[in-house]
Design an enzyme around this catalytic site. Structure first.
Site, mmCIF file in Angstrom:
data_model
loop_
_atom_site.group_PDB
_atom_site.id
_atom_site.type_symbol
_atom_site.label_atom_id
_atom_site.label_comp_id
_atom_site.label_asym_id
_atom_site.label_seq_id
_atom_site.Cartn_x
_atom_site.Cartn_y
_atom_site.Cartn_z
ATOM 1 C CD GLU A 201 -3.194 0.579 0.582
ATOM 2 O OE1 GLU A 201 -2.751 1.476 -0.159
ATOM 3 O OE2 GLU A 201 -4.395 0.493 0.892
ATOM 4 C CG ASP A 202 -0.921 4.844 -1.530
ATOM 5 O OD1 ASP A 202 -1.662 4.169 -0.778
ATOM 6 O OD2 ASP A 202 -1.373 5.720 -2.296
ATOM 7 C CG ASP B 282 -6.081 9.003 5.841
ATOM 8 O OD1 ASP B 282 -5.398 9.663 6.614
ATOM 9 O OD2 ASP B 282 -7.134 9.448 5.332
ATOM 10 C CG PHE C 100 -3.450 15.425 1.058
ATOM 11 C CD1 PHE C 100 -4.422 14.454 1.311
ATOM 12 C CD2 PHE C 100 -2.952 15.553 -0.227
ATOM 13 C CE1 PHE C 100 -4.879 13.624 0.295
ATOM 14 C CE2 PHE C 100 -3.422 14.726 -1.248
ATOM 15 C CZ PHE C 100 -4.387 13.770 -0.983
ATOM 16 N NE ARG D 165 -1.610 8.345 -9.581
ATOM 17 C CZ ARG D 165 -2.341 7.946 -8.540
ATOM 18 N NH1 ARG D 165 -1.749 7.570 -7.439
ATOM 19 N NH2 ARG D 165 -3.654 7.924 -8.614
HETATM 20 P P1 IMP Z 1 -7.940 5.032 4.100
HETATM 21 O O1 IMP Z 1 -8.941 4.048 3.598
HETATM 22 O O2 IMP Z 1 -8.580 6.202 4.782
HETATM 23 O O3 IMP Z 1 -6.857 4.395 4.965
HETATM 24 O O4 IMP Z 1 -7.282 5.697 2.847
HETATM 25 C C1 IMP Z 1 -6.248 5.146 2.129
HETATM 26 C C2 IMP Z 1 -6.136 5.804 0.785
HETATM 27 O O5 IMP Z 1 -6.436 7.207 0.823
HETATM 28 C C3 IMP Z 1 -4.713 5.718 0.286
HETATM 29 O O6 IMP Z 1 -4.466 4.499 -0.379
HETATM 30 C C4 IMP Z 1 -4.628 6.935 -0.610
HETATM 31 O O7 IMP Z 1 -5.133 6.614 -1.881
HETATM 32 C C5 IMP Z 1 -5.556 7.943 0.037
HETATM 33 N N1 IMP Z 1 -4.799 8.886 0.884
HETATM 34 C C6 IMP Z 1 -4.880 9.039 2.219
HETATM 35 N N2 IMP Z 1 -4.062 10.004 2.660
HETATM 36 C C7 IMP Z 1 -3.428 10.484 1.566
HETATM 37 C C8 IMP Z 1 -2.431 11.491 1.363
HETATM 38 O O8 IMP Z 1 -1.927 12.168 2.287
HETATM 39 N N3 IMP Z 1 -2.024 11.685 0.084
HETATM 40 C C9 IMP Z 1 -2.500 10.977 -0.963
HETATM 41 N N4 IMP Z 1 -3.434 10.026 -0.819
HETATM 42 C C10 IMP Z 1 -3.895 9.771 0.435
#
Ligand code: IMP
Length: 180
Positions: free
Chosen positions: A98-99, A102, A151, A164
């Site tokens: 995963e990147d 959050d 962010f 990206r």
């Molecule tokens: P989660 O389901 O809230 O954990 O969100 C995960 C996804 O939200 C990541 O895979 C990203 O695609 C996006 N995301 C959350 N925070 C960021 C950020 O700071 N920059 C870019 N994408 C983010």
């Protein structure tokens, strides 16, 4: 530096150093086994490409793509699979890449989706974690960096599909994000 960027949060050389350490740790832990690395499109591709090249164990590669319902840049919690795995994961050692984690909602959904297919093992490797934003508990087995609630873009991460290609993890200017 790109004009939309406020500052570099994690420089490319720091990322490379961390990726090497993660790769060594993963290779050691999976010694004698083959990994099925599953990249979560699209944010993980740059990280995954670097990570793969420092792994010394055999690796097969697959991808999964998800989208959150709703247009906001924060996860709504409702996740939809828009590209599922090509490979059968049953009996495989799956390493989900995963990147960023959050709220954890995307990872929770993906973990359940993959675990339901009975892999031999399931582990998670994430480049970034924002622990203060977590709304559901998730386990990250291999983590690049924990960051504050900011962010970030670059090194695969986007805002509205852009940035990206930036080589560092950068904080996006707030006015850009707010569309001012
Ligand atoms: P989660 O389901 O809230 O954990 O969100 C995960 C996804 O939200 C990541 O895979 C990203 O695609 C996006 N995301 C959350 N925070 C960021 C950020 O700071 N920059 C870019 N994408 C983010």
């Amino acid at each position: 530096m790109h004009p939309d960027i406020e500052r570099v949060l994690i420089a490319r050389y720091e990322i490379q150093d961390r990726v090497k350490i993660l790769g060594a740790e993963i290779s050691k832990n999976y010694s004698g086994r083959e990994i099925l690395a599953v990249g979560v499109l699209k944010g993980s591709v740059v990280f995954l490409a670097d990570l793969l090249r420092v792994l010394t164990v055999p690796v097969e590669l697959d991808f999964i793509a998800v989208s959150s319902y709703g247009a906001s840049s924060t996860s709504s919690g409702v996740v939809r699979i828009i590209k599922d795995l090509d490979r059968v994961v049953t009996g495989r050692e799956v390493l989900l890449v995963e990147d960023i984690v959050d709220t954890g909602l995307t990872l929770k959904y993906l973990a359940e989706h993959i675990r339901a297919q009975k892999p031999a093992g399931f582990k998670v490797c994430a480049l970034l974690d924002k622990p203060s934003r977590r709304s559901v508990p998730v386990e990250i087995n291999y983590l690049g960096f924990a960051i504050e609630d900011e962010f970030v873009v670059g090194y695969g991460l986007d805002y509205a599909g852009r940035y990206r290609n930036l080589p560092d993890v950068c904080v996006l200017r707030r006015d850009v994000r707010e569309g001012k």
